[in-house]
Design a protein around this motif. Structure first.
Motif, PDB file in Angstrom:
ATOM      1  N   MET A  44      48.985  57.135  60.866  1.00  0.00           N
ATOM      2  CA  MET A  44      48.921  57.502  59.447  1.00  0.00           C
ATOM      3  C   MET A  44      48.901  59.015  59.288  1.00  0.00           C
ATOM      4  O   MET A  44      48.531  59.739  60.204  1.00  0.00           O
ATOM      5  CB  MET A  44      47.658  56.904  58.810  1.00  0.00           C
ATOM      6  CG  MET A  44      47.661  55.398  58.679  1.00  0.00           C
ATOM      7  SD  MET A  44      46.225  54.790  57.723  1.00  0.00           S
ATOM      8  CE  MET A  44      44.943  54.885  58.981  1.00  0.00           C
ATOM      9  N   THR A  45      49.245  59.444  58.102  1.00  0.00           N
ATOM     10  CA  THR A  45      49.137  60.859  57.754  1.00  0.00           C
ATOM     11  C   THR A  45      47.697  61.156  57.358  1.00  0.00           C
ATOM     12  O   THR A  45      46.898  60.248  57.097  1.00  0.00           O
ATOM     13  CB  THR A  45      50.063  61.200  56.576  1.00  0.00           C
ATOM     14  OG1 THR A  45      49.615  60.484  55.412  1.00  0.00           O
ATOM     15  CG2 THR A  45      51.514  60.819  56.875  1.00  0.00           C
ATOM     16  N   GLY A  46      47.359  62.441  57.285  1.00  0.00           N
ATOM     17  CA  GLY A  46      46.025  62.821  56.851  1.00  0.00           C
ATOM     18  C   GLY A  46      45.719  62.294  55.455  1.00  0.00           C
ATOM     19  O   GLY A  46      44.602  61.846  55.178  1.00  0.00           O
ATOM     20  N   LYS A  47      46.708  62.325  54.564  1.00  0.00           N
ATOM     21  CA  LYS A  47      46.509  61.824  53.201  1.00  0.00           C
ATOM     22  C   LYS A  47      46.185  60.334  53.227  1.00  0.00           C
ATOM     23  O   LYS A  47      45.305  59.855  52.504  1.00  0.00           O
ATOM     24  CB  LYS A  47      47.767  62.072  52.370  1.00  0.00           C
ATOM     25  CG  LYS A  47      47.658  61.608  50.915  1.00  0.00           C
ATOM     26  CD  LYS A  47      48.909  61.975  50.138  1.00  0.00           C
ATOM     27  CE  LYS A  47      48.774  61.603  48.654  1.00  0.00           C
ATOM     28  NZ  LYS A  47      48.617  60.158  48.436  1.00  0.00           N
ATOM     29  N   GLN A  48      46.888  59.570  54.066  1.00  0.00           N
ATOM     30  CA  GLN A  48      46.626  58.134  54.150  1.00  0.00           C
ATOM     31  C   GLN A  48      45.235  57.854  54.714  1.00  0.00           C
ATOM     32  O   GLN A  48      44.547  56.937  54.266  1.00  0.00           O
ATOM     33  CB  GLN A  48      47.702  57.466  55.023  1.00  0.00           C
ATOM     34  CG  GLN A  48      49.064  57.406  54.360  1.00  0.00           C
ATOM     35  CD  GLN A  48      50.158  56.944  55.305  1.00  0.00           C
ATOM     36  OE1 GLN A  48      50.153  57.297  56.490  1.00  0.00           O
ATOM     37  NE2 GLN A  48      51.095  56.160  54.796  1.00  0.00           N
ATOM     38  N   TYR A  49      44.815  58.659  55.690  1.00  0.00           N
ATOM     39  CA  TYR A  49      43.468  58.486  56.247  1.00  0.00           C
ATOM     40  C   TYR A  49      42.407  58.710  55.169  1.00  0.00           C
ATOM     41  O   TYR A  49      41.431  57.964  55.074  1.00  0.00           O
ATOM     42  CB  TYR A  49      43.233  59.457  57.407  1.00  0.00           C
ATOM     43  CG  TYR A  49      43.659  58.921  58.755  1.00  0.00           C
ATOM     44  CD1 TYR A  49      43.003  57.831  59.323  1.00  0.00           C
ATOM     45  CD2 TYR A  49      44.705  59.495  59.447  1.00  0.00           C
ATOM     46  CE1 TYR A  49      43.380  57.337  60.554  1.00  0.00           C
ATOM     47  CE2 TYR A  49      45.096  59.004  60.684  1.00  0.00           C
ATOM     48  CZ  TYR A  49      44.428  57.917  61.241  1.00  0.00           C
ATOM     49  OH  TYR A  49      44.821  57.427  62.453  1.00  0.00           O
TER      50      TYR A  49
END
Length: 212
Positions: A44-49
């Motif tokens: 996942m991307t940082g935003k998704q995390y």
């Protein structure tokens, strides 16, 4: 998802239909690989995390780890550190006893079984049972339901070290405590996918009372 078996085989699974399909495939790989595989999934991307991780979860786990480490450094007994964790993290000490039996089996890529305990000290004369499917799903005190998912049922040995199923023996001393589930798991939607009835436990979820 990347999957590695104990035989050194490496598989990359991509473009899957959904999580349920990939879970079925990976459990099948585990079944034919002696139930011993390693998996790395859901990049996942940082935003998704930030949108997916429960706020404060990592800090919560870190604080428990610090309590366990301090107990080891000071030779604190398992019973004492269990009480410390329960008090500090909003949990509850459930039982103190010895393992009398632990029937379990590997099925469909999961460990299914029960842990039976006979009480000692303040719990002398009582019995406790923990039902697990890889993780602890429900517990029973003297035959009556006590704690269920999504609350956590945790086990610590007499030396203050975590006990993980099925890595212990009959006769081992065990301290059992409950830790509260995050609110998102206790709402209606959370209980539909991670409540006791999802796992076939004939009981409704009831949050435990840490003051009793």
């Amino acid at each position: 998802m990347a999957v590695v078996t104990k035989f050194g085989e490496v598989m990359i699974l991509k473009d899957m239909i959904d999580d349920f399909r990939i879970e079925t495939l990976v459990r099948s790989i585990a079944t034919v690989s002696g139930d011993d595989i390693s998996v790395c999934d859901h990049p996942m991307t940082g935003k998704q995390y930030r949108e997916a991780i429960i706020p404060g979860a990592i800090s919560y786990a870190l604080e428990i780890g610090q309590l366990l480490r301090k107990a080891q450094e000071t030779n604190t007994s398992g019973l004492t550190v269990t009480a410390q964790i329960a008090s500090k993290m909003g949990g509850k000490v459930l039982f103190h006893g010895t393992v009398t039996d632990m029937p379990w089996e590997l099925r469909d890529g999961f460990q299914f079984g029960d842990i039976y305990l006979a009480g000692i000290d303040a719990y002398q004369g009582e019995e406790y049972q923990i039902t697990f499917k890889n993780e602890n799903i429900a517990s029973y005190r003297n035959g009556s339901i006590d704690i269920t998912v999504p609350d956590l049922i945790c086990m610590i040995d007499k030396n203050g070290l975590p006990m993980t199923t099925p890595d212990f023996q009959i006769g081992d001393e065990m301290n059992v405590l409950a830790l509260p589930a995050p609110e998102m798991w206790r709402c209606q939607k959370g209980l539909e996918v991670f409540g006791p009835r999802y796992f076939g436990i004939d009981a409704d979820y009831v949050p435990f009372d840490s003051s009793r």
